[in-house]
Design a protein around this motif. Structure first.
Motif, mmCIF file in Angstrom:
data_model
loop_
_atom_site.group_PDB
_atom_site.id
_atom_site.type_symbol
_atom_site.label_atom_id
_atom_site.label_comp_id
_atom_site.label_asym_id
_atom_site.label_seq_id
_atom_site.Cartn_x
_atom_site.Cartn_y
_atom_site.Cartn_z
ATOM 1 N N GLU A 81 0.837 -1.204 0.000
ATOM 2 C CA GLU A 81 0.000 0.000 0.000
ATOM 3 C C GLU A 81 0.874 1.256 0.000
ATOM 4 O O GLU A 81 0.622 2.211 -0.738
ATOM 5 N N GLU A 82 1.920 1.242 0.796
ATOM 6 C CA GLU A 82 2.825 2.387 0.926
ATOM 7 C C GLU A 82 3.494 2.739 -0.408
ATOM 8 O O GLU A 82 3.637 3.901 -0.757
ATOM 9 N N GLU A 83 3.909 1.733 -1.151
ATOM 10 C CA GLU A 83 4.569 1.963 -2.443
ATOM 11 C C GLU A 83 3.561 2.254 -3.555
ATOM 12 O O GLU A 83 3.870 2.960 -4.516
ATOM 13 N N TRP A 84 2.362 1.705 -3.442
ATOM 14 C CA TRP A 84 1.335 1.853 -4.468
ATOM 15 C C TRP A 84 0.829 3.288 -4.568
ATOM 16 O O TRP A 84 0.664 3.820 -5.674
ATOM 17 N N GLN A 85 0.552 3.922 -3.453
ATOM 18 C CA GLN A 85 -0.114 5.233 -3.456
ATOM 19 C C GLN A 85 0.637 6.299 -4.258
ATOM 20 O O GLN A 85 0.017 7.001 -5.066
ATOM 21 N N PRO A 86 1.957 6.460 -4.104
ATOM 22 C CA PRO A 86 2.651 7.472 -4.927
ATOM 23 C C PRO A 86 2.638 7.157 -6.421
ATOM 24 O O PRO A 86 2.515 8.061 -7.252
ATOM 25 N N VAL A 87 2.741 5.880 -6.771
ATOM 26 C CA VAL A 87 2.714 5.486 -8.186
ATOM 27 C C VAL A 87 1.328 5.772 -8.763
ATOM 28 O O VAL A 87 1.194 6.342 -9.857
ATOM 29 N N LEU A 88 0.295 5.402 -8.020
ATOM 30 C CA LEU A 88 -1.080 5.666 -8.445
ATOM 31 C C LEU A 88 -1.309 7.157 -8.650
ATOM 32 O O LEU A 88 -1.879 7.569 -9.671
ATOM 33 N N ALA A 89 -0.849 7.972 -7.714
ATOM 34 C CA ALA A 89 -1.031 9.423 -7.818
ATOM 35 C C ALA A 89 -0.354 9.984 -9.069
ATOM 36 O O ALA A 89 -0.917 10.851 -9.752
#
Length: 148
Positions: free
Chosen positions: A52-60
């Motif tokens: 989740e921690e790594e996903w959020q910046p990539v998604l943004a």
């Protein structure tokens, strides 16, 4: 999750469940990453796995791209439109949805490849074929001065 390394040969059962190797599972759990995001890779027929921690910046970053561009829409549809948030069960297994299994041609024998801040999930035969391919084309300038 930023320090995951190594490649692991793992199995998937007929229901689409795969067990995360104990070493990786322990690292994920110690960093509070019991839930993972899985999505289609943009360039290869494999899956990307993020905490989740790594996903959020990539998604943004992907959501911030201008949707008026055809390439951006294609990336958003593949990367975001196929993303699934999964939680490991008590045995450290993830149930990979059929659409993602079909996309990456996943069957019984898999390779889980850890790349520091994310993982790739490959069909084992596809992974071996990919690794056997010679590199073609010019090396990017950023790599030319890199030494190991």
């Amino acid at each position: 999750m930023s320090n995951l390394t190594g490649s692991y040969s793992i199995s998937m059962d007929p229901k689409g469940r795969m067990a995360i190797p104990a070493r990786i599972r322990e690292s994920l759990e110690s960093s509070g990453a019991a839930r993972l995001w899985i999505t289609a890779h943009m360039y290869e027929r494999c899956l990307l796995v993020y905490s989740e921690e790594e996903w959020q910046p990539v998604l943004a970053k992907i959501q911030a791209l201008p949707a008026g561009n055809e390439h951006v829409r294609r990336i958003q549809r593949r990367f975001i439109g196929q993303a699934v948030n999964l939680e490991m069960d008590a045995n450290g297994r993830l149930l990979v949805p059929p659409t993602l299994r079909d996309f990456a041609h996943l069957d019984k024998k898999l390779m889980l490849v850890c790349l520091g801040n994310k993982m790739e999930l490959w069909n084992e035969d596809s992974w071996n074929a990919f690794m056997d391919q010679p590199l073609e084309g010019d090396m990017p300038a950023d790599l030319q001065n890199l030494s190991f």
